[in-house]
Design a protein around this motif. Structure first.
Motif, PDB file in Angstrom:
ATOM      1  N   PHE A   1       3.697  -3.755   7.215  1.00  0.00           N
ATOM      2  CA  PHE A   1       4.175  -5.020   6.682  1.00  0.00           C
ATOM      3  C   PHE A   1       4.769  -5.935   7.746  1.00  0.00           C
TER       4      PHE A   1
ATOM      5  N   ASN B   1      10.686  -4.059   6.197  1.00  0.00           N
ATOM      6  CA  ASN B   1       9.690  -5.136   6.192  1.00  0.00           C
ATOM      7  C   ASN B   1       9.055  -5.399   4.839  1.00  0.00           C
ATOM      8  N   VAL B   2       9.453  -4.645   3.828  1.00  0.00           N
ATOM      9  CA  VAL B   2       8.936  -4.845   2.475  1.00  0.00           C
ATOM     10  C   VAL B   2      10.018  -4.468   1.475  1.00  0.00           C
ATOM     11  N   ARG B   3      10.058  -5.171   0.362  1.00  0.00           N
ATOM     12  CA  ARG B   3      10.994  -4.906  -0.739  1.00  0.00           C
ATOM     13  C   ARG B   3      10.202  -4.737  -2.011  1.00  0.00           C
TER      14      ARG B   3
ATOM     15  N   ASN C   1       6.718   0.119   7.727  1.00  0.00           N
ATOM     16  CA  ASN C   1       7.289  -1.059   8.406  1.00  0.00           C
ATOM     17  C   ASN C   1       6.238  -1.734   9.282  1.00  0.00           C
TER      18      ASN C   1
ATOM     19  N   LEU D   1       1.884   1.097  -0.441  1.00  0.00           N
ATOM     20  CA  LEU D   1       2.449   0.597   0.814  1.00  0.00           C
ATOM     21  C   LEU D   1       1.572   0.955   2.016  1.00  0.00           C
TER      22      LEU D   1
ATOM     23  N   GLY E   1      -0.251  -3.372  -0.672  1.00  0.00           N
ATOM     24  CA  GLY E   1       0.798  -3.871  -1.552  1.00  0.00           C
ATOM     25  C   GLY E   1       0.329  -4.269  -2.942  1.00  0.00           C
TER      26      GLY E   1
ATOM     27  N   ASN F   1      13.112   1.068  -0.725  1.00  0.00           N
ATOM     28  CA  ASN F   1      13.966  -0.038  -0.272  1.00  0.00           C
ATOM     29  C   ASN F   1      15.095   0.442   0.636  1.00  0.00           C
TER      30      ASN F   1
ATOM     31  N   PRO G   1      11.523  -9.829   4.875  1.00  0.00           N
ATOM     32  CA  PRO G   1      10.674  -8.774   4.313  1.00  0.00           C
ATOM     33  C   PRO G   1       9.735  -9.347   3.249  1.00  0.00           C
ATOM     34  N   ARG G   2       8.566  -8.768   3.154  1.00  0.00           N
ATOM     35  CA  ARG G   2       7.618  -9.180   2.119  1.00  0.00           C
ATOM     36  C   ARG G   2       8.072  -8.557   0.806  1.00  0.00           C
ATOM     37  N   THR G   3       8.120  -9.335  -0.242  1.00  0.00           N
ATOM     38  CA  THR G   3       8.545  -8.848  -1.544  1.00  0.00           C
ATOM     39  C   THR G   3       7.318  -8.527  -2.384  1.00  0.00           C
ATOM     40  N   LEU G   4       7.300  -7.313  -2.903  1.00  0.00           N
ATOM     41  CA  LEU G   4       6.265  -6.888  -3.833  1.00  0.00           C
ATOM     42  C   LEU G   4       6.919  -6.665  -5.188  1.00  0.00           C
TER      43      LEU G   4
END
Length: 175
Positions: free
Chosen positions: A161, A61-63, A158, A121, A92, A56, A31-34
Motif C-alpha cells: 500500500f 499504509n492502510v486502514r 505496508n 491486503l 484491497g 490496523n 494511509p489508504r482507507t478500505l
C-alpha cells in the motif's frame, strides 16, 4: 569544482543576509482507507471488526474501517457453512467468507478473520504450519490462537500500500 565554489559562496552570502536554506522532508502519504461491509457476516460481525482492528494495529499504509452509510465498500464479508475463503478482484477489493466449517472444527475465530483480511491486503496463503505465521492458515494447529501478522507479513502489506502495487484477482480457501 568551480560550480561547487560558486554554490558555497552563494550559500555564505545568503546566510550572512539572514536567509536559510531549508529542505523539506518528503511528506508521508496518508494511509489508504478500505471500507468493509460486515452486515452479512451474521454472528461473526464482532469477529470481523476484531480482524480489521488487528491489521490496523500492525500496519500504517492502510486502514480497514466499517463502510459509512450510503458508501460502497471495498470489501464485503459473508458467513456461510463452508470453509473460510477470500475472493479478490484487486488489491484491497473483493469479498471473504467466515466459514462455519473451520469454526466448528475449533479454529480461532479472530485468526480466521485476520487471515482472510490478509488476502484482501495482498497476502497469499503460506502453508508453513507455524502458528507465528498468520497466513499459514489451517496448516497451523487448531490450538493456534495467534491472530496477528508476523513482522514480515505486516511489512509486505505496508509495501503493497506504499505504492500502486497490483495484486491479481484470485480465490483463497482456508482448508
Amino acid at each position: 569544482m568551480l560550480l561547487r565554489r560558486i554554490a558555497a559562496a552563494l550559500v555564505a552570502v545568503l546566510a550572512i543576509g539572514g536567509f536559510q536554506a531549508v529542505t523539506a522532508a518528503p511528506a508521508a502519504a496518508a494511509p489508504r482507507t478500505l471500507y468493509y461491509d460486515a452486515s452479512q457476516a451474521q454472528e461473526f460481525k464482532s469477529v470481523v471488526d476484531q480482524g480489521a482492528q488487528i491489521w490496523n494495529s500492525r500496519v500504517t499504509n492502510v486502514r480497514l474501517l466499517p463502510v459509512p452509510a450510503g458508501s460502497t465498500p471495498n470489501i464485503r464479508v459473508y458467513a456461510d457453512n463452508g470453509w473460510p475463503r477470500a475472493q479478490t478482484t484487486s488489491l484491497g477489493n473483493g469479498r471473504w467468507y467466515m466459514g462455519r466449517q473451520a469454526v466448528n472444527q475449533g479454529y480461532y475465530q479472530p485468526r480466521i478473520a485476520a487471515h482472510e483480511f490478509g488476502h484482501l491486503l495482498g497476502l497469499p496463503d503460506r502453508r508453513t504450519g507455524l502458528c507465528t505465521d498468520l497466513m499459514s492458515g489451517s496448516s497451523a494447529p487448531v490450538s493456534c490462537t495467534n491472530a496477528y501478522p508476523s513482522a514480515t507479513e505486516a511489512s509486505t502489506v505496508n509495501r503493497n500500500f506504499a505504492t500502486t502495487a497490483s495484486v491479481p484477482a484470485g480465490t483463497f480457501i482456508w482448508s
